[in-house]
Design an enzyme around this catalytic site. Structure first.
Site, PDB file in Angstrom:
ATOM      1  CG  ASP A  80      -2.143  -0.855   1.060  1.00  0.00           C
ATOM      2  OD1 ASP A  80      -2.014  -1.961   0.522  1.00  0.00           O
ATOM      3  OD2 ASP A  80      -3.232  -0.417   1.468  1.00  0.00           O
ATOM      4  CB  CYS A 121       1.156  -6.298   2.857  1.00  0.00           C
ATOM      5  SG  CYS A 121       2.889  -6.186   3.371  1.00  0.00           S
ATOM      6  CG  ASP A 122      -1.865  -2.535   4.055  1.00  0.00           C
ATOM      7  OD1 ASP A 122      -0.699  -2.952   4.152  1.00  0.00           O
ATOM      8  OD2 ASP A 122      -2.232  -1.467   4.532  1.00  0.00           O
ATOM      9  CE  LYS A 123      -6.465  -2.532   1.136  1.00  0.00           C
ATOM     10  NZ  LYS A 123      -5.357  -2.061   1.953  1.00  0.00           N
ATOM     11  CB  CYS A 194       4.156  -0.664   8.252  1.00  0.00           C
ATOM     12  SG  CYS A 194       3.999  -0.538   6.463  1.00  0.00           S
ATOM     13  CD  GLU A 446      -4.647   2.842   2.715  1.00  0.00           C
ATOM     14  OE1 GLU A 446      -4.975   1.813   3.311  1.00  0.00           O
ATOM     15  OE2 GLU A 446      -3.468   3.252   2.633  1.00  0.00           O
ATOM     16  CB  SER A 472      -2.851   4.379   5.952  1.00  0.00           C
ATOM     17  OG  SER A 472      -1.861   3.627   6.615  1.00  0.00           O
TER      18      SER A 472
END
Length: 563
Positions: A80, A121-123, A194, A446, A472
């Site tokens: 992201d 990660c995010d997705k 992150c 985002e 985010s």
């Protein structure tokens, strides 16, 4: 036990399939074992996935050691962070659907007996969970672990988002160029997802509470030897799930989703979790209103942990203070006793769990001394968000829980960012960024940079930002995202004008445009639907078939009949 792969690997008539495998060096003995797929999102463009090649090898060792044959394949996965603030972000949320569909395809084409899902990660994590829900075969997940924190900056260990905050400070004349540029080499000292509690680490933590990851496996640091060790344990454990025929839908239930919601509220996780848990519930075909569950459970779930961006502590600090299992133990009988990938129930796991580090109570508080009596994520409604809007009060100052300001409107993210850096946003403004929803964006971008620039310019406690896009997990300050219906669907956010007054009242769970009903109706009648921004390729298709943010931004299959 009869395995799925028997259909193509057993019997004289199936020599064709065995010959195909043997072209890649598999042996007769290999093909007599259960075939376990390893969906690996490793790449050289995503820090959270960068160590998954070595983790995958330990998973392979564990599978073979326990009597299976590992078969590894690649899965796309975007960072992201690399998509922030430009056209690439249009693709980030839609990539979740591609990840789920590609894993589903590979598992069905090859009739895997079980599946190990490697992603951080995010997705990537929610996409993999969605695939598990579709397939309903034995599945287990393992992320790559969080990143170490960087050099101290602005009162905490830095991360890559510190650069965006620092740029806002630099353009406002608050720091020197040397201070700003020094972060480039010092804020990200190693690979991993992150270091703050963004969407990546939120979803890894929630996957633990869903029961899809072995205890602590969501947040063991990426650079720790324990990350490799749990890789081998995961490989062995998938074989136990195959042997016992414990499938994904035995673990992923309405109860386990409620557990994840409670943990998200208790740790003030990323608001993107609302989207992803909604999407997961839909894949599981549950009769469950996830937004309503968030709304209801937030009243009875205390805020037990504060992690960056809610405090100076990062996710590794959270792990050292007991992590996800500590939070669930503190929640006690609020946690439902669901099956997990250990082969035991969640209560059994909690009873036997031992913390690897001494408890400090700095990051996680006991339930009799919470940071707050209600959850760190809130669902708002009102004439500006008739369906819903989502905010994260756990990440901003209590003085912002009731805020009235003056609208300043932008129809795309980049225009808002330029205005912030040019000094056009002032105390008392409510920045409105619209036409950034699932259909209108498309892809529900985002507003990470806009919020970080506002923070850097000293506006975090005196302004607000609302959008039909999303945020985010690292964002703090007063924001409301996921506003539905979105602007491209004619939602009220489309007809806000510069100078309008907007009221955000978190305690009452309301967000309202302070304009008369008659004026709102007049503006809505005059509104015209804009042309779609993308008409070809994946985004062209997604913009036609995406559901609203309140429905998880998933593919709305009912729309396919109308194409």
């Amino acid at each position: 036990m009869k395995e799925r792969s028997d259909k193509i690997l057993k019997g004289l008539e199936n020599q064709y399939y065995r010959a195909t495998y043997k072209a890649m060096g598999y042996t007769t003995d290999d093909l007599k074992r259960p075939i376990i797929g390893i969906a690996n999102s490793w790449s050289e463009v995503v820090p959270g996935s960068f160590n998954l090649r070595s983790v995958a090898q330990r998973v392979r060792d564990g599978i073979y050691r326990a009597g299976g044959t590992p078969v590894e394949f690649g899965v796309i996965g975007a960072c992201d962070g690399m998509g922030q603030g430009h056209d690439g972000m249009h693709y980030i949320l839609p990539s979740r659907e591609l990840i789920a569909s590609s894993i589903e395809s590979m598992a069905q084409i090859n009739l895997f007996d079980g599946l190990v899902l490697l992603g951080s990660c995010d997705k990537i994590v929610p996409g993999m969970l969605m695939a598990a829900a579709r397939l309903d075969i034995p599945c287990i997940m393992l992320p790559g672990g969080p990143m170490d924190g960087g050099v101290c900056f602005d009162g905490r260990q830095s991360d890559q988002t510190s650069s965006a905050e620092a740029y806002g400070m630099y353009t406002a004349g608050k720091i020197t160029k040397d201070t700003y540029t020094s972060l480039e080499n010092l804020s990200c000292p190693a690979c991993g997802s992150c270091s703050y509690l963004g969407t990546a680490n939120t979803m890894c933590a929630l996957s633990e509470s869903l029961g899809m990851i072995l205890p602590d496996g969501g947040i063991i640091p990426a650079t720790s030897a324990a990350r490799l060790a749990i890789g081998e344990h995961t490989g062995m454990q998938i074989m136990d799930l195959v042997e016992k025929d414990i499938t994904a839908r035995q673990v992923l239930t309405a109860g386990s989703i409620r557990n994840a919601i409670k943990v998200c509220l208790a740790i003030s996780g990323s608001t993107n979790a609302v989207l992803h848990l909604t999407a997961l519930a839909k894949e599981l075909q549950l009769d469950m209103d996830v937004l309503k569950e968030f709304d209801t459970l937030s009243d009875t779930t205390p805020l037990l942990a504060k992690i960056n961006p809610s405090s100076k502590y990062n996710v590794i600090d959270f792990y050292h203070d007991g992590g996800v299992y500590r939070v669930m133990k503190e929640l006690g009988d609020k946690i439902e006793n669901e099956m997990t990938v250990t082969g035991q129930t969640m209560n059994d796991n909690l009873k036997t769990h031992r913390y690897p580090y001494p408890i400090t109570n700095r990051v996680i508080h006991p339930i009799d001394d919470p940071f707050g009596e209600t959850g760190g994520v809130a669902v708002l409604k009102g004439n500006l968000a008739p369906d819903t809007g989502v905010t994260k009060p756990g990440a901003y100052d209590k003085s912002l829980r009731h805020f009235t300001g003056t609208a300043i409107c932008f129809d795309r993210e980049e225009d808002a960012e330029k205005a912030i850096l040019d000094g056009k946003i002032h105390d008392g403004h409510v920045v409105v960024i619209r036409y950034e929803g699932p259909k209108g964006g498309p892809g529900m971008r985002e507003m990470f940079k806009a919020m970080k620039f506002m923070y850097g310019r000293g506006l975090a406690k005196t302004t607000a930002l609302i959008t039909d896009g999303r945020f985010s997990g690292t964002n703090n300050g007063l924001f409301v995202g996921h506003i539905s219906p979105e602007a491209a669907e004619g939602g009220p956010i489309a007809i806000i004008e510069d100078g309008d007054k907007i009221e955000i009242n978190v305690d009452k769970k309301e967000i309202n445009l302070l304009v008369s009903d008659e004026e709102i109706a007049k503006r809505l009648k005059a509104w015209q639907r804009p042309e779609r921004k993308f008409t070809r390729g994946w985004l062209g298709l997604y913009s036609k078939i995406a559901a609203s943010g309140s429905e998880g931004g998933v593919i709305d299959y009912s729309k396919l009949d109308k194409l």
